[in-house]
Design a protein around this motif. Sequence first.
Motif, PDB file in Angstrom:
ATOM      1  N   TYR A 381       0.830  -1.206   0.000  1.00  0.00           N
ATOM      2  CA  TYR A 381       0.000   0.000   0.000  1.00  0.00           C
ATOM      3  C   TYR A 381       0.870   1.264   0.000  1.00  0.00           C
ATOM      4  O   TYR A 381       0.657   2.186  -0.813  1.00  0.00           O
ATOM      5  CB  TYR A 381      -0.927   0.023   1.220  1.00  0.00           C
ATOM      6  N   ILE A 382       1.857   1.331   0.899  1.00  0.00           N
ATOM      7  CA  ILE A 382       2.704   2.521   0.986  1.00  0.00           C
ATOM      8  C   ILE A 382       3.565   2.673  -0.263  1.00  0.00           C
ATOM      9  O   ILE A 382       3.767   3.784  -0.768  1.00  0.00           O
ATOM     10  CB  ILE A 382       3.573   2.469   2.254  1.00  0.00           C
ATOM     11  N   ALA A 383       4.060   1.565  -0.799  1.00  0.00           N
ATOM     12  CA  ALA A 383       4.846   1.631  -2.033  1.00  0.00           C
ATOM     13  C   ALA A 383       4.016   2.220  -3.169  1.00  0.00           C
ATOM     14  O   ALA A 383       4.518   3.033  -3.968  1.00  0.00           O
ATOM     15  CB  ALA A 383       5.363   0.242  -2.404  1.00  0.00           C
ATOM     16  N   ASP A 384       2.744   1.868  -3.239  1.00  0.00           N
ATOM     17  CA  ASP A 384       1.866   2.433  -4.270  1.00  0.00           C
ATOM     18  C   ASP A 384       1.672   3.934  -4.069  1.00  0.00           C
ATOM     19  O   ASP A 384       1.678   4.703  -5.039  1.00  0.00           O
ATOM     20  CB  ASP A 384       0.506   1.727  -4.242  1.00  0.00           C
ATOM     21  N   VAL A 385       1.497   4.354  -2.825  1.00  0.00           N
ATOM     22  CA  VAL A 385       1.352   5.791  -2.549  1.00  0.00           C
ATOM     23  C   VAL A 385       2.616   6.535  -2.951  1.00  0.00           C
ATOM     24  O   VAL A 385       2.549   7.642  -3.514  1.00  0.00           O
ATOM     25  CB  VAL A 385       1.045   6.027  -1.052  1.00  0.00           C
ATOM     26  N   TRP A 386       3.769   5.933  -2.706  1.00  0.00           N
ATOM     27  CA  TRP A 386       5.037   6.594  -3.007  1.00  0.00           C
ATOM     28  C   TRP A 386       5.502   6.402  -4.444  1.00  0.00           C
ATOM     29  O   TRP A 386       6.486   7.008  -4.870  1.00  0.00           O
ATOM     30  CB  TRP A 386       6.116   6.079  -2.054  1.00  0.00           C
ATOM     31  N   GLY A 387       4.824   5.562  -5.188  1.00  0.00           N
ATOM     32  CA  GLY A 387       5.191   5.366  -6.583  1.00  0.00           C
ATOM     33  C   GLY A 387       6.437   4.541  -6.783  1.00  0.00           C
ATOM     34  O   GLY A 387       7.194   4.763  -7.740  1.00  0.00           O
ATOM     35  N   ILE A 388       6.659   3.561  -5.893  1.00  0.00           N
ATOM     36  CA  ILE A 388       7.801   2.664  -6.037  1.00  0.00           C
ATOM     37  C   ILE A 388       7.315   1.230  -5.933  1.00  0.00           C
ATOM     38  O   ILE A 388       6.172   0.969  -5.575  1.00  0.00           O
ATOM     39  CB  ILE A 388       8.883   2.923  -4.962  1.00  0.00           C
ATOM     40  N   ASP A 389       8.184   0.277  -6.255  1.00  0.00           N
ATOM     41  CA  ASP A 389       7.861  -1.135  -6.081  1.00  0.00           C
ATOM     42  C   ASP A 389       8.052  -1.504  -4.620  1.00  0.00           C
ATOM     43  O   ASP A 389       9.008  -1.047  -3.974  1.00  0.00           O
ATOM     44  CB  ASP A 389       8.770  -1.987  -6.963  1.00  0.00           C
ATOM     45  N   LYS A 390       7.174  -2.345  -4.090  1.00  0.00           N
ATOM     46  CA  LYS A 390       7.271  -2.690  -2.666  1.00  0.00           C
ATOM     47  C   LYS A 390       8.593  -3.371  -2.331  1.00  0.00           C
ATOM     48  O   LYS A 390       9.080  -3.286  -1.197  1.00  0.00           O
ATOM     49  CB  LYS A 390       6.098  -3.555  -2.225  1.00  0.00           C
ATOM     50  N   ASP A 391       9.184  -4.042  -3.301  1.00  0.00           N
ATOM     51  CA  ASP A 391      10.457  -4.706  -3.038  1.00  0.00           C
ATOM     52  C   ASP A 391      11.609  -3.714  -2.897  1.00  0.00           C
ATOM     53  O   ASP A 391      12.698  -4.072  -2.431  1.00  0.00           O
ATOM     54  CB  ASP A 391      10.764  -5.703  -4.156  1.00  0.00           C
ATOM     55  N   GLU A 392      11.376  -2.459  -3.324  1.00  0.00           N
ATOM     56  CA  GLU A 392      12.389  -1.418  -3.137  1.00  0.00           C
ATOM     57  C   GLU A 392      12.420  -0.904  -1.710  1.00  0.00           C
ATOM     58  O   GLU A 392      13.417  -0.308  -1.282  1.00  0.00           O
ATOM     59  CB  GLU A 392      12.127  -0.245  -4.081  1.00  0.00           C
ATOM     60  N   LEU A 393      11.323  -1.110  -0.970  1.00  0.00           N
ATOM     61  CA  LEU A 393      11.292  -0.660   0.424  1.00  0.00           C
ATOM     62  C   LEU A 393      12.239  -1.515   1.253  1.00  0.00           C
ATOM     63  O   LEU A 393      12.153  -2.739   1.230  1.00  0.00           O
ATOM     64  CB  LEU A 393       9.882  -0.787   0.999  1.00  0.00           C
ATOM     65  N   PRO A 394      13.142  -0.902   2.002  1.00  0.00           N
ATOM     66  CA  PRO A 394      14.002  -1.704   2.875  1.00  0.00           C
ATOM     67  C   PRO A 394      13.189  -2.318   4.001  1.00  0.00           C
ATOM     68  O   PRO A 394      12.026  -1.962   4.226  1.00  0.00           O
ATOM     69  CB  PRO A 394      15.011  -0.681   3.415  1.00  0.00           C
TER      70      PRO A 394
END
Length: 717
Positions: A381-394
């Motif tokens: 959900y947060i990755a979508d809000v930020w416009g990145i892939d969730k796998d990019e989130l550490p």
Amino acid sequence: MDQQNSVLVEHENTHEVVTEQTFHTQCPFCSMQCKLKLVEQSSGAETKNKVTGQKNPCSEGRMCIKGMYAHQHVFSKERLKYPLLKVNGEFVRISWEDALCQIKQHFTDIQKVDGNHGIAVYGSASLTNEEAYLLGKFARVALKTKYIDYNGRYCMSAAATAAKLTFGIDRGFTNSLDEIPFAECIILAGTNLAECQPTIMPYFIKAQKNGASIIVIDPRETPTTKMADLHIKLKPGTDAALANGLLKVILEEGFVDEGFIKNRVNGFDEVKEYISAIEMREIEKMTGVAGEEIRKAALIFGKAKTGMILTARGVEQQTDGTMGVCGYLNILLSTGKIGKPFCGFGAITGQSNGQGAREHGQKADQLPGYRSIENEEHRRYIADVWGIDKDELPGKGVSAFEIFERIDAGEITGLFLMCSNPIVSSPNAQFVTEAIKKLRFFVAVDLFISETARMADLILPSSSYLEDEGTLTNLEGRVTLREATYPCPEEVKHDWEIICEIARALGKGEYFPFSSPEEIFNELRVASRGGQSDYYGITYDRIRTTGGILWPCPDLVHAGTKRLFETRFAHEDGRAKMIIVPNHQNVPKEQPNFEYPIFLTTGRVLAHYLTGVQTRKSPSLVARNGEAFMEIHPETAMKYNLPDKALVKISSKNGSIIVRSRYTNGIRKDTVFVPFHWADTQNVNLLVSSELDPFCKMPGFKMTAVNVRPPVGNTSI
């Protein structure tokens, strides 16, 4: 609205033009977040300032001396006004352009060698919600590091963890302040409200006038204990055991709300079985409190039809702080005093935005909206809000103190510090100092050259509470708006602007396109939507109209949530969970012994705030308390040959400090007290050990074994 007027004043046969400007803001200190109005009158070279409290739902127009004189630090000559780079051990002024180039070069070099996680971000509970949110996003999107935490870890993490374990959700108060005057019994455990949050006191005075019994649990006599109907003066570090003792009496005397337990609580039978096996004499020995006194307090609370329990750092800043708070929550659940009118729990937030700052991404394990960084759905959900892939989130990082352990080990070599002073606020403060010396590049953002900032390679000047607009969330969970329109001096920038500019310098500007705090807040609203701390229905305009809205507020017609848990708790099954609080496993490892025979506990004084970086720049506040001191019982002082008002050396296994003695009969004979607002040789956290609460990683600030002696050459003054 802020106003500017020119007024013609007749003075000794001359006509003098006086310019008067009015600025509305909020106090930058405690979690009451009192509304203030600064009136600035300028005539020639002379400027006079007057501060008054303004009506609001929380403090109702009241203010204390810290708020009254907060503006003095804003206008201090020591205020930072432009970027400073350390060259050959000295700070020199550089441009913002050069500062951003330095950050880009050094952070890029560090991450090439040590990877993305070679840089850590250390935040603050004094930041606005917008800036706290942005800092979490900056760490995870611009730097792609897992290492982010903040100074609030040392404040409310034990209460937050206990509330999550028990209720499934953490909001400072489960109800609102306006219910306090109607509770029949109130327990204040480890909180000195009269000095830490003075403007909350009328709520309790009203409660007493309505017939309430107030029980205060504290090793010291304080301005707060003076209003108590019963003051329990326990040994430092034994709150968990005391809570078990109170619960034992409640169970044995039949004050359990059986219907509430049956319908809404899990784990009661297991807790009851454990408590039944504990002997009261064991609890008496551990706490230093007579069984009859424990019984008296339990009967008062058990018999009351309504009641509230409020905890603060005295309970929470222990290596068993999480379990201590769980013990008090067990009492509430057993008696059914939660989710009902005039009943509930309150964790008294210390810092101005201690609640909001941990909800939106500064904690190592959290994403905005109180989402978990380890939950795949939350990450998506947060990755979508930020416009990145969730796998990019550490992934999950480590706690505040553990960041310095990673720095000491060489795993982290770069640090971005925003509005915090960990050299003074951290346990084992000398270890933190030595760790910071090992950094390859250290950037600090602050109002002043604090004790920590003076070790930085680069310091960036940030704006004050008079200048920096944004929302903050008070101790109730009420989201408020700080209108702050005083102009920034010289080259000072807002924290949110600094974050955005660094992100752009690092090539991540597309994720940080903001030009105002309100734009950031609107993204925060979306990021929090559907989370536990849901701000989606809160807007700047709605806050201006209402004076503040209590979260969760899921849509634009929702009025906010004044009372939690009326029908269900936040666990998936809707039920609360009672937790067994072991008596022995949670006792701090460090106990008084032959070499260090005395308990040391710490806390605040009325005139100062946290590490004193701001309040020690206010002459009117320094005049009230200019140095640290040690409270000690006269009999204890005589035992160790310590005169009143004499310099005293306090030592633990971690270090030593020198402060002035202050006799008082209002403290236990086995305990001394030192406030934590001073630095260097008066920094009491030099004495505190590195031991952490296993659940929330809170240090044990409130219980250290020490000895006290006159320093060499000491004379009484």
